[in-house]
Scaffold this motif. Structure first.
Motif, PDB file in Angstrom:
ATOM      1  N   ILE A  95       0.840  -1.199   0.000  1.00 44.65           N
ATOM      2  CA  ILE A  95       0.000   0.000   0.000  1.00 44.65           C
ATOM      3  C   ILE A  95       0.877   1.252   0.000  1.00 44.65           C
ATOM      4  O   ILE A  95       0.562   2.248  -0.670  1.00 44.65           O
ATOM      5  N   ARG A  96       1.981   1.215   0.726  1.00 38.69           N
ATOM      6  CA  ARG A  96       2.894   2.372   0.724  1.00 38.69           C
ATOM      7  C   ARG A  96       3.479   2.596  -0.666  1.00 38.69           C
ATOM      8  O   ARG A  96       3.665   3.743  -1.093  1.00 38.69           O
ATOM      9  N   GLU A  97       3.778   1.520  -1.379  1.00 41.86           N
ATOM     10  CA  GLU A  97       4.253   1.682  -2.759  1.00 41.86           C
ATOM     11  C   GLU A  97       3.135   2.208  -3.651  1.00 41.86           C
ATOM     12  O   GLU A  97       3.380   3.047  -4.539  1.00 41.86           O
ATOM     13  N   ALA A  98       1.910   1.754  -3.410  1.00 43.82           N
ATOM     14  CA  ALA A  98       0.770   2.282  -4.175  1.00 43.82           C
ATOM     15  C   ALA A  98       0.586   3.769  -3.910  1.00 43.82           C
ATOM     16  O   ALA A  98       0.132   4.511  -4.791  1.00 43.82           O
ATOM     17  N   ALA A  99       0.930   4.214  -2.694  1.00 43.82           N
ATOM     18  CA  ALA A  99       0.837   5.639  -2.373  1.00 43.82           C
ATOM     19  C   ALA A  99       1.799   6.457  -3.225  1.00 43.82           C
ATOM     20  O   ALA A  99       1.481   7.588  -3.633  1.00 43.82           O
ATOM     21  N   VAL A 100       2.963   5.917  -3.504  1.00 43.86           N
ATOM     22  CA  VAL A 100       3.915   6.597  -4.392  1.00 43.86           C
ATOM     23  C   VAL A 100       3.321   6.704  -5.793  1.00 43.86           C
ATOM     24  O   VAL A 100       3.432   7.751  -6.457  1.00 43.86           O
ATOM     25  N   LEU A 101       2.654   5.645  -6.228  1.00 41.58           N
ATOM     26  CA  LEU A 101       2.069   5.628  -7.570  1.00 41.58           C
ATOM     27  C   LEU A 101       0.916   6.618  -7.690  1.00 41.58           C
ATOM     28  O   LEU A 101       0.815   7.346  -8.691  1.00 41.58           O
ATOM     29  N   VAL A 102       0.040   6.671  -6.687  1.00 40.86           N
ATOM     30  CA  VAL A 102      -1.084   7.602  -6.786  1.00 40.86           C
ATOM     31  C   VAL A 102      -0.597   9.042  -6.674  1.00 40.86           C
ATOM     32  O   VAL A 102      -1.157   9.948  -7.304  1.00 40.86           O
ATOM     33  N   SER A 103       0.446   9.263  -5.908  1.00 41.63           N
ATOM     34  CA  SER A 103       1.000  10.621  -5.810  1.00 41.63           C
ATOM     35  C   SER A 103       1.541  11.069  -7.168  1.00 41.63           C
ATOM     36  O   SER A 103       1.362  12.232  -7.573  1.00 41.63           O
ATOM     37  N   ALA A 149      -0.229   7.122 -17.526  1.00 46.49           N
ATOM     38  CA  ALA A 149       1.197   6.853 -17.732  1.00 46.49           C
ATOM     39  C   ALA A 149       1.956   6.895 -16.416  1.00 46.49           C
ATOM     40  O   ALA A 149       2.803   6.034 -16.140  1.00 46.49           O
ATOM     41  N   ALA A 150       1.648   7.894 -15.592  1.00 40.66           N
ATOM     42  CA  ALA A 150       2.337   8.014 -14.297  1.00 40.66           C
ATOM     43  C   ALA A 150       1.960   6.871 -13.358  1.00 40.66           C
ATOM     44  O   ALA A 150       2.816   6.335 -12.640  1.00 40.66           O
ATOM     45  N   GLN A 151       0.681   6.480 -13.351  1.00 43.26           N
ATOM     46  CA  GLN A 151       0.242   5.383 -12.488  1.00 43.26           C
ATOM     47  C   GLN A 151       0.947   4.075 -12.838  1.00 43.26           C
ATOM     48  O   GLN A 151       1.324   3.306 -11.944  1.00 43.26           O
ATOM     49  N   ILE A 152       1.092   3.808 -14.113  1.00 42.79           N
ATOM     50  CA  ILE A 152       1.611   2.510 -14.555  1.00 42.79           C
ATOM     51  C   ILE A 152       3.141   2.512 -14.639  1.00 42.79           C
ATOM     52  O   ILE A 152       3.798   1.533 -14.286  1.00 42.79           O
ATOM     53  N   GLU A 168     -10.239  11.969  -8.618  1.00 42.21           N
ATOM     54  CA  GLU A 168     -10.174  10.860  -7.672  1.00 42.21           C
ATOM     55  C   GLU A 168      -9.485   9.701  -8.378  1.00 42.21           C
ATOM     56  O   GLU A 168      -9.978   9.190  -9.388  1.00 42.21           O
ATOM     57  N   LEU A 169      -8.334   9.319  -7.841  1.00 41.61           N
ATOM     58  CA  LEU A 169      -7.475   8.323  -8.471  1.00 41.61           C
ATOM     59  C   LEU A 169      -7.015   7.313  -7.430  1.00 41.61           C
ATOM     60  O   LEU A 169      -7.236   7.490  -6.236  1.00 41.61           O
ATOM     61  N   ALA A 170      -6.303   6.307  -7.894  1.00 41.72           N
ATOM     62  CA  ALA A 170      -5.606   5.398  -6.993  1.00 41.72           C
ATOM     63  C   ALA A 170      -4.328   4.937  -7.659  1.00 41.72           C
ATOM     64  O   ALA A 170      -4.177   5.013  -8.884  1.00 41.72           O
ATOM     65  N   GLY A 171      -3.404   4.469  -6.856  1.00 41.59           N
ATOM     66  CA  GLY A 171      -2.286   3.694  -7.338  1.00 41.59           C
ATOM     67  C   GLY A 171      -2.531   2.253  -6.938  1.00 41.59           C
ATOM     68  O   GLY A 171      -3.207   1.987  -5.934  1.00 41.59           O
ATOM     69  N   SER A 172      -2.018   1.320  -7.719  1.00 36.80           N
ATOM     70  CA  SER A 172      -2.174  -0.099  -7.389  1.00 36.80           C
ATOM     71  C   SER A 172      -0.844  -0.804  -7.546  1.00 36.80           C
ATOM     72  O   SER A 172      -0.196  -0.727  -8.596  1.00 36.80           O
ATOM     73  N   HIS A 211      -4.319  -1.209  -3.307  1.00 36.33           N
ATOM     74  CA  HIS A 211      -4.629   0.139  -3.752  1.00 36.33           C
ATOM     75  C   HIS A 211      -4.300   1.196  -2.708  1.00 36.33           C
ATOM     76  O   HIS A 211      -4.228   0.906  -1.502  1.00 36.33           O
ATOM     77  N   CYS A 212      -4.159   2.417  -3.187  1.00 36.52           N
ATOM     78  CA  CYS A 212      -4.089   3.592  -2.319  1.00 36.52           C
ATOM     79  C   CYS A 212      -4.779   4.734  -3.060  1.00 36.52           C
ATOM     80  O   CYS A 212      -4.266   5.225  -4.075  1.00 36.52           O
ATOM     81  N   PRO A 213      -5.978   5.134  -2.613  1.00 38.54           N
ATOM     82  CA  PRO A 213      -6.742   6.169  -3.320  1.00 38.54           C
ATOM     83  C   PRO A 213      -6.474   7.585  -2.795  1.00 38.54           C
ATOM     84  O   PRO A 213      -6.003   7.779  -1.667  1.00 38.54           O
ATOM     85  N   MET A 214      -6.798   8.559  -3.627  1.00 40.50           N
ATOM     86  CA  MET A 214      -6.645   9.970  -3.267  1.00 40.50           C
ATOM     87  C   MET A 214      -7.590  10.817  -4.104  1.00 40.50           C
ATOM     88  O   MET A 214      -7.811  10.529  -5.277  1.00 40.50           O
ATOM     89  N   ALA A 215      -8.119  11.877  -3.475  1.00 42.14           N
ATOM     90  CA  ALA A 215      -8.945  12.855  -4.194  1.00 42.14           C
ATOM     91  C   ALA A 215      -8.414  14.262  -3.922  1.00 42.14           C
ATOM     92  O   ALA A 215      -8.029  14.583  -2.794  1.00 42.14           O
TER      93      ALA A 215
END
Length: 392
Positions: A168-176, A201-204, A248-252, A257-261
């Motif tokens: 989840i912490r790595e997903a937080a980097v992706l959603v950021s 592109a940034a998420q993946i 409203e996005l998430a990283g996975s 997942h780690c979502p953010m709005a």
């Protein structure tokens, strides 16, 4: 070679906890059709949930059993450590056949194991367990005693292990990274779809150390009057000066997942939007401070409401929910919600997405924090600016 992302000890703990919950619920056998629960119990991954599939968990069987479409049996062998006799692919003529259903194949296996009179729990509220499937399994096993397991595995998943939190912490980097691409990319005259392409592109792409996976919900991007409602996506229309956009996005990462709005406004925002944003953010901080072990979910919501009520802000819908491992169409876990009447007691390592969105006639504002419950309160997984982003 098996591509499991957790060790055998992690899966053993999960299965032991699920079996304990089954015993408490009076169940002998669980038929899990939620792909997140299948993954949680076995490590199985694959875009195969559009056809019936399941994992069987029996209280007296050490290993779960995967049952799915024949061509997906290879995925079970690649992504799980289940023994070969616990991987059961069904023939392809079961797929979309009006004369029979894959749950008939499942029932045949249950009879072979001598479980036909068992107390069986079904995931009646799972997205990928159909009414026809439920009818088929009940008709094929007339001596079994069926009941709704009421999200039993989901409730076990609510407390995360350290290994899960690491993903989840790595997903937080992706959603950021995705949110930064979105906030920076929104400019007057740019097409919405072009910005969303940059978000994807940034998420993946992720980082040099790790990349991202697909998310359970696509980027949500209500714009202008569309900010009065939360679940609109993008178009090929341009962003316009004087309008707000909600992201409203998430990283996975490995499905975790780690979502953010966040909310962006092009030009000077209306005073009501600026004032609402400031109050909602203050309320969000109050909710995070209240999210300590022993507090209830409704107490966290009450802390937010205690701030916002003073300023005349009202919200009827919940302000948050648990999240973690997820598959489309939703990254929520379908367990605890931050709202009045939910007396779920918070425990360390529970993870919540607190998203106190405000949607009014013609306008709206969203900000959120994905957090883990700690003794000092809810600790967000990311440090991304919360304020209404005003761009000229």
């Amino acid at each position: 070679m098996t591509q499991s992302y957790f060790d055998t000890a992690e899966f053993a703990v999960r299965r032991t906890q699920v079996k304990a919950a089954m015993a408490k619920a009076g169940l002998d056998l669980l038929i899990c059709a939620d792909p997140a629960n299948m993954d949680y119990l076995t490590g199985f991954k694959g875009w195969s949930f559009y056809v019936p599939q399941c994992v069987l968990v029996h209280v007296e069987d050490e290993q779960p059993t995967w049952i799915g479409r024949g061509q997906d049996g290879g995925a079970a062998r690649l992504t799980t450590t289940l023994p070969e006799d616990h991987i059961l692919p069904y023939p392809d003529d079961y797929v979309q056949n009006r004369a029979k259903h894959p749950m008939n194949f499942v029932a045949d296996h249950i009879r072979k194991r001598g479980w036909q009179s068992a107390r069986i729990g079904l995931e009646m509220d799972a997205y990928y367990f159909s009414g026809r499937g439920a009818d088929a399994i009940r008709a094929a096993l007339p001596d079994a005693r069926f009941s709704d397991c009421d999200h039993l595995v989901n409730w076990v998943r609510i407390v995360k292990s350290e290994a899960e939190l690491a993903y989840i912490r790595e997903a937080a980097v992706l959603v950021s990274a995705g949110m930064r691409a979105g906030v920076d990319g929104i400019r007057t005259g740019r097409r919405q779809c072009d910005v969303v392409a940059e978000i994807y592109a940034a998420q993946i792409r992720g980082t040099p150390e790790f990349g991202g996976d697909y998310t359970a919900i696509c980027p949500l991007l209500p714009t202008g009057a569309g900010t009065s409602t939360p679940h609109l996506t993008w178009s090929d229309e341009p962003f316009r000066a004087g309008e707000a956009t909600i992201l409203e996005l998430a990283g996975s990462r490995r499905g975790y997942h780690c979502p953010m709005a966040r909310t962006v406004h092009l030009g000077k925002p209306p005073q009501r939007l600026a004032d609402t944003a400031a109050v909602v953010i203050d309320g969000l901080h109050a909710a995070l401070a209240a999210a300590k072990p022993g507090a209830t979910a409704e107490a966290v919501e009450a802390a937010w409401r205690g701030v916002t009520n003073k300023h005349g802000i009202r919200k009827e819908s919940r302000i948050g929910y648990t999240f973690g491992l997820a598959y489309p169409p939703d990254w929520g876990e379908h367990t605890a919600s931050l709202r009045p009447g939910d007396n779920t007691e918070l425990r360390p390592n529970m993870t919540f997405h607190c998203i106190p969105g405000i949607w009014e006639d013609g306008w709206g504002f969203e900000v959120s924090a994905a957090f883990v419950v700690t003794p000092s309160g809810g600790k967000p997984f990311y440090d991304f600016p919360e304020a209404l982003a005003v761009k000229t």
